[in-house]
Design a protein around this motif. Structure first.
Motif, PDB file in Angstrom:
ATOM      1  N   UNK A   1      -4.650  23.584  -2.044  1.00 52.75           N
ATOM      2  CA  UNK A   1      -3.927  22.318  -1.906  1.00 52.75           C
ATOM      3  C   UNK A   1      -2.775  22.471  -0.921  1.00 52.75           C
ATOM      4  N   UNK A   2      -2.054  23.563  -1.013  1.00 46.77           N
ATOM      5  CA  UNK A   2      -0.931  23.786  -0.110  1.00 46.77           C
ATOM      6  C   UNK A   2      -1.409  23.902   1.334  1.00 46.77           C
ATOM      7  N   UNK A   3      -2.534  24.625   1.529  1.00 48.35           N
ATOM      8  CA  UNK A   3      -3.080  24.762   2.886  1.00 48.35           C
ATOM      9  C   UNK A   3      -3.503  23.411   3.450  1.00 48.35           C
ATOM     10  N   UNK A   4      -4.140  22.605   2.627  1.00 48.25           N
ATOM     11  CA  UNK A   4      -4.601  21.307   3.108  1.00 48.25           C
ATOM     12  C   UNK A   4      -3.425  20.367   3.366  1.00 48.25           C
ATOM     13  N   UNK A   5      -2.385  20.455   2.545  1.00 48.24           N
ATOM     14  CA  UNK A   5      -1.185  19.667   2.825  1.00 48.24           C
ATOM     15  C   UNK A   5      -0.658  19.989   4.228  1.00 48.24           C
ATOM     16  N   UNK A   6      -0.696  21.260   4.576  1.00 49.02           N
ATOM     17  CA  UNK A   6      -0.185  21.660   5.889  1.00 49.02           C
ATOM     18  C   UNK A   6      -1.000  20.998   7.007  1.00 49.02           C
ATOM     19  N   UNK A   7      -2.314  20.957   6.823  1.00 52.51           N
ATOM     20  CA  UNK A   7      -3.185  20.335   7.821  1.00 52.51           C
ATOM     21  C   UNK A   7      -2.907  18.836   7.916  1.00 52.51           C
ATOM     22  N   UNK A   8      -2.808  18.194   6.750  1.00 50.33           N
ATOM     23  CA  UNK A   8      -2.588  16.750   6.734  1.00 50.33           C
ATOM     24  C   UNK A   8      -1.256  16.413   7.407  1.00 50.33           C
ATOM     25  N   UNK A   9      -0.232  17.197   7.102  1.00 47.93           N
ATOM     26  CA  UNK A   9       1.092  16.932   7.675  1.00 47.93           C
ATOM     27  C   UNK A   9       1.069  17.097   9.190  1.00 47.93           C
ATOM     28  N   UNK A  10       0.293  18.067   9.683  1.00 48.13           N
ATOM     29  CA  UNK A  10       0.196  18.257  11.133  1.00 48.13           C
ATOM     30  C   UNK A  10      -0.540  17.089  11.780  1.00 48.13           C
ATOM     31  N   UNK A  11      -1.573  16.612  11.116  1.00 50.15           N
ATOM     32  CA  UNK A  11      -2.353  15.517  11.679  1.00 50.15           C
ATOM     33  C   UNK A  11      -1.694  14.161  11.515  1.00 50.15           C
ATOM     34  N   UNK A  12      -0.826  14.018  10.529  1.00 51.08           N
ATOM     35  CA  UNK A  12      -0.210  12.721  10.250  1.00 51.08           C
ATOM     36  C   UNK A  12       1.275  12.921   9.960  1.00 51.08           C
ATOM     37  N   UNK A  13       2.054  13.336  10.952  1.00 51.56           N
ATOM     38  CA  UNK A  13       3.455  13.726  10.713  1.00 51.56           C
ATOM     39  C   UNK A  13       4.378  12.565  10.380  1.00 51.56           C
ATOM     40  N   UNK A  14       3.903  11.331  10.493  1.00 50.68           N
ATOM     41  CA  UNK A  14       4.744  10.178  10.185  1.00 50.68           C
ATOM     42  C   UNK A  14       4.406   9.543   8.847  1.00 50.68           C
ATOM     43  N   UNK A  15       3.653  10.264   8.021  1.00 45.82           N
ATOM     44  CA  UNK A  15       3.232   9.715   6.725  1.00 45.82           C
ATOM     45  C   UNK A  15       4.146  10.259   5.631  1.00 45.82           C
ATOM     46  N   UNK A  16       5.047   9.418   5.169  1.00 43.98           N
ATOM     47  CA  UNK A  16       5.998   9.857   4.149  1.00 43.98           C
ATOM     48  C   UNK A  16       5.300  10.220   2.848  1.00 43.98           C
ATOM     49  N   UNK A  17       4.161   9.568   2.562  1.00 45.89           N
ATOM     50  CA  UNK A  17       3.440   9.855   1.311  1.00 45.89           C
ATOM     51  C   UNK A  17       2.999  11.316   1.256  1.00 45.89           C
ATOM     52  N   UNK A  18       2.635  11.864   2.399  1.00 42.84           N
ATOM     53  CA  UNK A  18       2.186  13.257   2.449  1.00 42.84           C
ATOM     54  C   UNK A  18       3.328  14.190   2.060  1.00 42.84           C
ATOM     55  N   UNK A  19       4.500  13.963   2.633  1.00 44.00           N
ATOM     56  CA  UNK A  19       5.627  14.854   2.350  1.00 44.00           C
ATOM     57  C   UNK A  19       6.137  14.678   0.922  1.00 44.00           C
ATOM     58  N   UNK A  20       6.033  13.463   0.401  1.00 39.27           N
ATOM     59  CA  UNK A  20       6.396  13.243  -0.999  1.00 39.27           C
ATOM     60  C   UNK A  20       5.471  14.040  -1.916  1.00 39.27           C
ATOM     61  N   UNK A  21       4.170  13.894  -1.722  1.00 36.64           N
ATOM     62  CA  UNK A  21       3.211  14.599  -2.578  1.00 36.64           C
ATOM     63  C   UNK A  21       3.332  16.115  -2.408  1.00 36.64           C
ATOM     64  N   UNK A  22       3.534  16.559  -1.193  1.00 36.26           N
ATOM     65  CA  UNK A  22       3.684  17.997  -0.943  1.00 36.26           C
ATOM     66  C   UNK A  22       4.935  18.519  -1.649  1.00 36.26           C
TER      67      UNK A  22
END
Length: 853
Positions: free
Chosen positions: A189-210
């Motif tokens: 999950x942590x690895x995939x969060x890193x990928x998602x954050x790189x691909x979508x750096x303006x998505x606050x939902x990603x950083x909240x969930x991470x």
């Protein structure tokens, strides 16, 4: 035991291969625009007309859902989305938003019904539309109602679709990562969060969930950073503010409070924030206040398992068994596998020092959810706290094997490994652990004091505690902290769990900063008060009695009226008795905890002095029966809170009101100036006045030690002794002063007094050679040979450089007690070191004349 290193297995290798593919195409995740600084009300006003048309894209519908929910419009979100779903039955996005809003107010069954048509008609296989989101929502609702196996099947299905390449990008990846998380695949999950954050750096939902994942896995620093990343994109996001408030509650209370206030300003009905507030109130034993907060949550979601579990907790802690059982039944009626309720109960029992009950509730949590790894940790640590070491270790191993991120588990297991370096000693009432390198030096003093405090306090309180009592002393303060809390950094000196006492060894602290004897006495007093009340005593009363008993054990022990306390009293900073517990568990400033210890001890002293010691025993009995502080005061002292505060304040004023701090400081300054000028008569005059004005002042530049120096210079030994004797009646740390006073007493021929003072000195610095050497000499002169044997054996254990003389004196003492075998052994060791030592040769002949060599 050595901890195993985590290695990736076959499943993880498959995941890493898929991750590489996703990473290579991470640009396809889709860039979402930063929401800027638009308020949720403004956003809702802008988006609602678009959604009402029925043609809005899924992300627009989701944005409206969050705009309403994050501004606390739960009822509005439910009613409007239900209406819109009826108007636009073919819009999966609106149907999903309706189901989410329905779930948010606790109608879980209706939420499941609303999700079925979305899942049935959406193209879930390739992650188009809202199908993946709806599946994830269904899994979450199934967990809400305790259908864990069905929920896990959906999470597994989502993960398999990802691994098979059917889910490759877009917002669906956020649901995949949550599925991994739900299945305990935290590395992935942590690895995939890193990928998602790189691909979508303006998505606050990603950083909240991470941030939520990092917080759950104890990475507080990075979790806070992730929440801050979310807030950089959406400054209003209440969940991120709450996440920061939770993580900083212990380390930065002011910032935590500000973050919580911001979250509630954005969303006044924020369920999780209000539950956090309720948890804090439960932590300070303000159960009625907590109940009021929880009721406001239930007005939004009457089936919130978390809220109902907290109500069960407050009623349990108030001994309201019928209401406790009612709320337990209500929780389990909605979610039969809600193990978190028992975990919450276990944690709250720890908060009020009911460690055995914490064990019981942790077991219940594990019965409902055998994968509740935090419950295994809580169970293991509390089994250790009640002395069940073997089972506690097994539970911690289970926790570690399945959740190696848990720092409390890792630290405690590492500490247990280090216990191989400890010796175990048993006395009549205690099982003792001392470090091998300190055992010989400390054992006789520790065992004697433990048995003394046992006899003294069991007699005084007319109570025999369940035993044997475990006592552990750690030369490394961080080991003590880990043993106590599972984390380094604890500022305390000792902790009592009722049947287990844990504390710093003298070597864990700088010399003249720690009185281990006073600490030991304090912690055993907790054994009495915790057990005599079945662990139902308020924290303020337990701590107050412990300090009160310290002061009665030895001269100088326990808190006295230091300058910081005096200034606080004169500034009216004592808390009302109704709020005194807050001074321990929710202090407003760093000094409030120590001030609350002192205040609580004065309360106990006041009760004893004005109402008799039996009043303290009666209050203990009432606390055992479930009474609270107000009830105990009324029934025993016939005083309400306000009446007690008035009477206590008057009593304190009578003791402190006559101290003029500025006049005292002037006397002190002028007296030391006179000493520096060589005007000894003026020094005596001024510093004597200073002592009379404020006798309990023993800090640096106190009047006592300078006065004693003057008297020594004038040859007035008796006055120097009198001054230093008064000084040590208020100071428990001044090792050098103890030795100075002992030397003056020896010079005056008062060996008995010198022995008493040197014994006090060893509670401050038992690993120093000078104190033992002086005490041994005085004991020999006084013909107290058994005690002298102890001192010379300790000197040898401490590797004194004058071994030949020490063995000689040890032999002398042993011979005088009739221990000829020990005496022969010791005198031969002396002669091995110094063969020409004439006195040793003579003693050997005397020993030989009384028996064969």
């Amino acid at each position: 035991m050595k901890r195993a290193k985590l290695e990736p297995g076959a499943a993880r290798m498959t995941f890493l291969a898929v991750l590489a593919i996703v990473w290579s195409g991470c640009g396809a995740l889709g860039q979402t625009e930063s929401p800027g600084r638009e308020t949720y009300a403004e956003e809702a006003a802008r988006l609602a007309p678009l959604v009402e048309s029925g043609d809005a894209a899924a992300d627009i519908v989701e944005d409206l859902y969050f705009a309403w929910i994050r501004s606390g419009q739960y009822a509005l979100a439910r009613s409007r989305f239900e209406e819109l779903a009826a108007e636009h039955p073919n819009s999966g996005a609106i149907g999903l938003a309706a189901a989410r809003a329905i779930r948010g107010v606790g109608d879980y069954e209706r939420a499941l019904l609303g999700l079925e048509p979305i899942i049935s008609y959406a193209d879930v296989g390739v992650g188009v539309g809202v199908g993946v989101a709806a599946l994830h929502e269904k899994a979450a609702v199934l967990r809400d109602v305790g259908r864990r196996e069905e929920s896990d099947e959906i999470y597994s299905d989502l993960l398999n679709r990802f691994l098979d390449g059917f889910i490759r990008g877009g917002p669906d990846l956020l649901y995949v990562v949550r599925a991994m998380w739900a299945l305990d695949q935290f590395h992935d999950a942590n690895d995939l969060f890193r990928v998602i954050a790189q691909g979508d750096p303006n998505n606050a939902e990603v950083f909240l969930a991470w941030g939520d994942l990092l917080a759950e896995k104890y990475n507080d620093e990075e979790a806070v950073a992730s929440y801050q990343d979310a807030l950089a994109l959406d400054p209003n996001m209440p969940e991120a503010h709450l996440g920061i408030a939770r993580l900083l509650a212990a380390t930065n209370p002011e910032q935590s409070k500000a973050a919580l206030e911001t979250a509630l300003a954005v969303n006044p009905n924020f369920i999780e924030a209000h539950l956090f507030r309720a948890e804090r109130r439960i932590g300070t034993e303000e159960y009625d206040v907590a109940d009021g907060i929880i009721e406001s949550v239930l007005a939004v979601n009457p089936r919130s398992a978390h809220a109902l579990a907290l109500l069960a907790t407050t009623h349990y802690l108030r001994d309201d068994e019928s209401e406790f059982e009612r709320y337990v039944a209500e929780v389990l009626g909605t979610n039969p596998s809600y193990s978190e309720m028992y975990f919450i109960l276990a944690e709250r029992c720890v908060n009020v020092r009911q460690y055995a009950k914490a064990v019981e509730f942790a077991r219940e949590a594990i019965l409902l959810d055998p994968r509740h790894w935090k419950a295994y940790n809580l169970l293991g640590i509390n089994l250790l706290r009640i002395g069940e070491e073997e089972e506690g270790l097994a539970s911690l191993e289970t926790s570690y094997d399945n959740d190696p991120f848990n720092i409390w588990t890792v630290n405690t297991l590492t500490l247990i490994d280090s216990l191989e370096d400890f010796d175990r000693i048993e006395t009549e009432h205690f099982r003792i652990k001392l470090h091998k390198e300190e055992r010989e030096a400390l054992e006789p003093y520790v065992t004697d004091l433990l048995e003394e405090v046992y006899d003294t306090l069991t007699t005084k309180y007319e109570f025999i505690p369940d035993g044997p009592i475990t006592f552990e002393m750690y030369p490394d303060h961080e080991d003590f902290a880990v043993r106590t809390l599972g984390l380094p950094g604890l500022g305390g000196l000792g902790v009592s769990f009722g049947k287990v006492i844990v504390m710093d060894s003298p070597s864990a602290r700088p010399p003249e900063s720690f009185n281990w004897g006073s600490t030991l006495w304090h912690e055993f007093a907790h054994v009495i008060t915790l057990q005599i009340t079945d662990h139902r005593i308020p924290r303020w009363f337990s701590e107050g009695i412990s300090v009160y008993e310290e002061r009665r054990a030895r001269p100088g022990w326990g808190d006295d009226l230091g300058m910081d306390f005096l200034l606080a009293i004169q500034a009216d900073q004592f808390l009302p008795i109704a709020e005194l517990n807050n001074g321990f568990v929710r202090p407003d400033n760093p000094g409030q905890i120590s001030l609350s210890y002192y205040q609580a001890s004065l309360v106990c002293e006041y009760i004893d002095e004005q109402h008799g010691f039996d009043a303290i025993r009666q209050m203990l009995a009432l606390f055992k029966d479930g009474r609270n502080t107000e009830q105990a005061l009324r029934e025993v002292l016939r005083l309400g809170f306000a009446e007690f505060d008035d009477a206590f304040s008057g009593w304190v004023e009578s003791r402190t009101g006559g101290i003029d701090v500025e006049a005292f400081r002037t006397l002190l300054q002028d007296g030391h100036q006179a000493f520096g000028d060589g005007d000894l008569d003026r020094t005596v005059e001024l510093l004597t006045e200073a002592v009379e004005a404020y006798p309990e002042y023993t800090s640096e530049f106190n009047p006592y030690e300078t006065l004693a120096d003057v008297y020594v210079q004038q040859g007035d030994t008796s006055s120097a002794i009198a001054v230093l004797d008064e000084f040590i009646s208020y100071s428990e740390y001044a090792y050098g002063t103890y030795l100075q006073l002992a030397g003056l007493l020896v010079e005056a021929g008062e060996l008995g007094g010198a022995i008493d003072v040197l014994n006090l000195a060893l509670y401050v610095h038992p690993l120093d050679l000078d104190g033992h050497r002086e005490l041994g000499s005085a004991l020999l002169t006084e013909e107290r040979y058994e005690a002298a044997v102890r001192e010379y054996q300790t000197l040898i254990a401490l590797k004194t450089p004058d071994l030949a003389d020490t063995y000689f004196k040890l032999a002398t003492a042993q011979f005088s007690t009739g221990d000829r075998t020990g005496a022969r052994r010791s005198i031969l060791r002396s002669l091995e070191i110094a063969p020409s030592f004439e006195a040793a040769q003579e003693l050997l002949l005397r020993i030989a004349g009384r028996g064969n060599l």
